[in-house]
Design a protein around this motif. Structure first.
Motif, PDB file in Angstrom:
ATOM      1  N   ARG A 129      36.657   8.875 -10.213  1.00 54.33           N
ATOM      2  CA  ARG A 129      36.117   7.989  -9.192  1.00 54.33           C
ATOM      3  C   ARG A 129      36.295   6.514  -9.510  1.00 54.33           C
ATOM      4  NH1 ARG A 129      30.344  11.190  -8.552  1.00 54.33           N
ATOM      5  NH2 ARG A 129      30.943  12.577  -6.863  1.00 54.33           N
ATOM      6  N   ARG A 291      31.472   2.471  -3.644  1.00 56.96           N
ATOM      7  CA  ARG A 291      32.147   2.863  -2.396  1.00 56.96           C
ATOM      8  C   ARG A 291      31.924   1.817  -1.306  1.00 56.96           C
ATOM      9  NH1 ARG A 291      34.472   7.618  -3.056  1.00 56.96           N
ATOM     10  NH2 ARG A 291      33.459   9.389  -4.076  1.00 56.96           N
ATOM     11  N   SER A 302      32.491   3.385   4.881  1.00 51.86           N
ATOM     12  CA  SER A 302      32.340   4.164   3.636  1.00 51.86           C
ATOM     13  C   SER A 302      32.843   5.585   3.823  1.00 51.86           C
ATOM     14  CB  SER A 302      30.877   4.192   3.195  1.00 51.86           C
ATOM     15  OG  SER A 302      30.459   2.913   2.830  1.00 51.86           O
ATOM     16  N   GLN A 303      32.618   6.146   5.010  1.00 55.55           N
ATOM     17  CA  GLN A 303      33.065   7.511   5.285  1.00 55.55           C
ATOM     18  C   GLN A 303      34.586   7.600   5.317  1.00 55.55           C
ATOM     19  OE1 GLN A 303      30.967  10.202   5.371  1.00 55.55           O
ATOM     20  NE2 GLN A 303      32.877  11.356   5.319  1.00 55.55           N
ATOM     21  N   LYS A 306      35.746   7.476   1.820  1.00 59.11           N
ATOM     22  CA  LYS A 306      35.491   8.756   1.167  1.00 59.11           C
ATOM     23  C   LYS A 306      36.561   9.780   1.535  1.00 59.11           C
ATOM     24  CE  LYS A 306      31.767  12.097   0.452  1.00 59.11           C
ATOM     25  NZ  LYS A 306      30.500  12.635   0.933  1.00 59.11           N
ATOM     26  N   GLU A 310      38.752  11.019  -1.711  1.00 67.19           N
ATOM     27  CA  GLU A 310      38.288  12.263  -2.342  1.00 67.19           C
ATOM     28  C   GLU A 310      39.410  13.210  -2.764  1.00 67.19           C
ATOM     29  OE1 GLU A 310      35.141  14.145  -0.129  1.00 67.19           O
ATOM     30  OE2 GLU A 310      33.620  13.061  -1.288  1.00 67.19           O
TER      31      GLU A 310
END
Length: 908
Positions: A129, A291, A302-303, A306, A310
């Motif tokens: 991360r 994030r 942020s989504q 992600k 990811e």
């Protein structure tokens, strides 16, 4: 701290941001470390040449070799091979603790250079991360161990070496900063420098010169130069890649990206690493903030961030974790639910989770092959262990699937219980318990919870938390005994065949007599002590039995009955003669050498990963615990026994020799410590020509032929990853074979067949018994059904319900069948209470009966008290029993009266 920096043109400054003192060339206001300085090397390498991890490793070793440092091979990552306080190597200095750093033994070279794979799981949730965190990293180090007599080098030389190396690989000295700091760890302390370039810390130079005590710092005679160069970071800064993972194991990542169909967004990953570098990522809040910051910088939600990162993070995690697993398993860690095995299983199962997240069709074993191919180029020892590594991985993957399948019911049951308590979330404590005790991954629990319309409080740092709980060995502190006596002269080492001796009584401690010399072997290394007796010289009449012997601080305590101690006290200073139980000593000696042979044979049959995990020698039988990832088959057990006995028949010489610890380790490696960690600067080695060598303080035969015979009688799994073998040696082995032979003869006599036909005959009788048993059960069910028909006629109507209370000729299982059949069929009876003359009582009820408040579990519980026993069950089905079987009719009448009372009260 160092005048060398001034000579190199560095001047001391104070960071305008963090306030730390640092050294640099030219004008500068910040210390060079994040967050005071940003990462300035991503997309802008700090060196003219790009180094991959193994290039920089080679460059590092060669640089220091050319400057008088002896390169030494990496140590195993399994630190418990030579120390008992930690499981895994977390830094190069772990290799030399506690024996070298305490000054007890000489280092393997001085000065030395090493590239040591190190494992730290304290940031496992951050791996993938942040761009920089890893579970497994390579610590380059040059160490010097300085004594008063032998000063190697200290601060100035260390700084110069570091400066010259960084300059050697092409980094401009003007970009280097040396931050003054302080280091403490493992009971030691000292000043240090943190070396930074373009916002990233590359190395730490620690000067260990103090011991930490309750009263403060205490200077130590041995001054240790303890350096640590993050070689992955050097590779990263030289390549300027978006993350340290791309620089360190790029070929593995490239293959994983192809398999997963993941596209690399260098812009996002680079920005993520830059901002992560400015933060101290420690917990869930930090990761969420990271994030958020990256998303704001890139102008996305942020989504969206992600979703974009990811898949790539999963690729990085898999690449990092598989490397970590290769080192762990190659160096002898067996995944299990305890100690270092727990940590290996944590990493392994976390890897499987991310393989699943990427929806890869390949198994973990397939992915491991990619990593093994990459690592084998630099580490041939990993290539040698490839088959073993894959065997372990494939077996663990199957176990994981079984664990998850089995654990689903448990999780659903836990959720049901929480709902009854009006809770809407699985707490962290329960998540940890389900993971620790039942192997259920939190992500799977979360999926199950979602399907049950429930929540699971899975923290982002879950794995870090559980890893921290299992990272160190829990060392039991023993109460030290103060003994003011000289060390006992141990005659049994020089004269192992001697069974009688003469000595002087020099004192007493509690129920122990202390002699100046002894042939009594004190308990240790899994070998029980000798027993025997001593006599006061000149008095042949009185024998004083020695019940046990143990060694404390080099002094052997000979335990006796308290009455005998009082009789002996007047003879302090007198001469005594002593004698040990010769038969016991011979048996224990045979069993001890046999243990070494069995370990050697097991390694030959099962593989080099086998390691002794414990042992207990005995006179009649002994046991040895071996680390192994699966159950030992009958065939393997027979092969181990056969090879061990071939070693016996080979009549090999057994050599014992006291050696300097460092020299012994150089010559034989850490295989010496099969039997456990042996303390001291000098260790006693037991070598069996061409077969085995161990550090061992026990008694041994001169020739393997003196053992006579080894018989392995059984094996069992005592914990995950540990197999116990029970065996006998010498005369005891012959007795074991004779006992087994008698069993065969007696069994043959019973069946009236020759012993070679026993398996076939037993199988036939077993199948017939099974068939008869099934037939008996069928007939019992038939009888129960017939009884049900007969019993229905005896039911009474009480109020609006039908009730039966009856004494029946049936066993407990039949009673249950009768009661349930009568209450569940179409023309069901509402309440059935049945008992037998053995004192068993069973109750069952229909929904109709439950509706008016009848709970048969309470009725049966009270009725069983009349029988002098107890009972219980569910409200609609319960059973009880008691020894007062002659009161069964009274119990049945009581149960019937209870039903009548409930019906009557319901009407009113």
């Amino acid at each position: 701290m160092s005048d060398q920096l001034k000579e190199l043109g560095f001047t001391k400054k104070t960071c305008a941001t963090c306030g730390k003192d640092f050294w640099s060339i030219g004008e500068r206001t910040t210390c060079g470390d994040a967050p005071c300085d940003k990462y300035e090397f991503i997309g802008n390498p700090a060196t003219p040449k790009k180094y991959d991890l193994y290039d920089i490793q080679k460059e590092f070793n060669n640089f220091f070799k050319e400057r008088g440092h002896t390169p030494i091979k990496r140590y195993p990552v399994l630190a418990k091979r030579w120390r008992d306080d930690v499981f895994l190597v977390g830094a190069s200095i772990y290799d030399f603790q506690p024996w070298v750093t305490s000054g007890l033994v000489e280092p393997p070279a001085n000065p030395l250079v090493i590239a040591q794979p190190s494992i730290r799981l304290n940031d496992v949730d951050n791996v993938g991360r942040t761009g920089r965190h890893m579970t497994c990293f390579t610590m380059g180090a040059h160490h010097a161990f300085n004594t008063v007599e032998d000063h190697v080098y200290w601060k100035d030389e260390t700084v110069k070496y570091c400066h010259d190396f960084i300059k050697h690989i092409g980094i401009d000295p003007k970009e280097i900063t040396y931050i003054e700091s302080w280091w403490e760890g493992g009971g030691n302390a000292g000043p240090c420098y943190e070396i930074c370039v373009r916002g990233v810390e590359l190395a730490t130079l620690v000067f260990i010169q103090y011991k930490t005590t309750p009263n403060g710092l205490e200077e130590i005679p041995l001054k240790v130069v303890d350096t640590g160069y993050g070689l992955e970071r050097f590779a990263w800064i030289s390549q300027g890649t978006p993350t340290a993972y791309d620089a360190s194991f790029g070929p593995v990542i490239d293959q994983l990206k192809k398999l997963a169909g993941v596209e690399l967004d260098e812009n996002i990953l680079a920005e993520n690493a830059r901002i992560a570098g400015m933060m101290d990522i420690e917990d869930i809040a930090d990761l969420k903030e990271l994030r958020q910051r990256v998303a704001e910088k890139l102008g996305i939600s942020s989504q969206e961030l992600k979703n974009a990162t990811e898949p790539m993070e999963a690729v990085y995690i898999i690449a990092d974790h598989t490397r970590c697993l290769c080192f762990m398993i190659a160096d002898g860690v067996i995944p299990s639910n305890v100690k270092e095995g727990y940590l290996a299983r944590l990493v392994l199962r976390r890897t499987i989770r991310f393989i699943k997240d990427l929806e890869l069709h390949e198994s973990l074993g397939d992915i491991m092959k990619i990593q093994l191919e990459f690592l084998s180029i630099t580490y041939p020892e990993i290539k040698e262990q490839q088959t073993h590594i894959l065997n372990v991985i494939n077996l663990e993957e199957k176990r994981y699937q079984k664990t998850v399948s089995k654990g689903r019911k448990l999780v659903k049951r836990s959720i049901k219980d929480l709902k009854k308590e009006n809770k809407n979330e699985i707490p962290v404590e329960l998540l940890i318990k389900l993971y620790d005790s039942h192997g259920m991954p939190p992500e799977t629990i979360e999926e199950i919870a979602k399907s049950e319309n429930f929540k699971a409080a899975v923290p982002d740092n879950f794995y870090t938390r559980v890893a921290e709980e299992h990272s160190d060995e829990k060392v039991v502190t023993k109460t030290e005994i103060e003994l003011k006596f000289p060390e006992t002269d141990l005659i049994f080492y020089d004269k192992p065949q001697k069974i009688e001796f003469e000595a002087g009584i020099i004192g007493f401690h509690e129920n122990n007599v202390i002699l100046d010399r002894t042939i009594f072997y004190p308990e240790g290394g899994g070998q029980p002590s000798d027993i025997g007796f001593i006599r006061v010289k000149g008095n042949k009449m009185d024998k004083f039995p020695v019940l046990h012997a143990e060694k404390v601080q080099g002094v052997v305590l000979h335990r006796m009955d308290s009455k005998n101690i009082e009789k002996l006290k007047p003879f302090k200073g007198s001469r005594v003669t002593g004698e040990i139980d010769a038969h016991r000593r011979t048996a224990l000696t045979q069993n001890h050498t046999a243990t070494h042979l069995i370990v050697a044979a097991a390694r030959k049959v099962l593989g080099d990963h086998v390691w002794q995990a414990g042992a207990q020698k005995g006179v009649e039988k002994s046991r040895i615990d071996l680390s192994h990832y699966r159950r030992i088959s009958t065939k393997d057990l027979q092969d181990i026994e056969f090879i061990a006995n071939k070693y016996v028949m080979g009549n090999f010489s057994v050599h014992t020799k006291w050696m300097n610890r460092t020299n012994a380790e150089k010559k034989y490696g850490f295989r010496l410590y099969q039997g456990g960690i042996v303390p001291g600067a000098n260790i006693r080695t037991v070598k069996i020509d061409g077969i085995d060598v161990q550090a061992c303080a026990g008694t041994h035969v001169k020739l393997t032929g003196d053992i006579g015979l080894i018989k392995i009688s059984r094996t069992e799994r005592i914990q995950d990853g540990v197999e116990r073998l029970e065996f006998s040696a010498g005369e005891a082995a012959i007795k074991t074979i004779q006992i087994t032979d008698n069993y065969l003869k007696e069994s043959s006599s019973i069946f009236k067949v020759p012993s070679e036909q026993l398996p076939k005959t037993c199988n036939r009788f077993f199948n017939e018994w099974k068939s008869f048993k099934n037939e008996i059960e069928r007939l019992k069910d038939e009888i129960a059904r017939l009884k049900v028909g007969e019993l229905s006629d005896h039911a009474l109507k009480i109020g609006d319900i039908m009730v039966l209370s009856q004494l029946v000729e049936a066993d407990m299982n039949e009673l249950v069948t009768i009661a349930t059949d009568l209450t569940e069929n179409e023309n069901s009876i509402d309440v059935v209470i049945v008992g037998n003359k053995s004192g068993n009582i069973v109750g069952a009820s229909s929904k109709n009966a439950e509706g008016i408040g009848i709970k048969v579990n309470e009725i049966i519980k009270d009725s069983a008290k009349i029988l002098g026993g107890g009972g219980g069950g569910r409200p609609n089905l319960a059973q009880g029993a008691g020894p007062n079987y002659n009161k069964i009719e009274e119990a049945l009448e009581f149960a019937l009266s209870q039903v009548k009372d409930i019906v009557s009260n319901h009407k009113n």
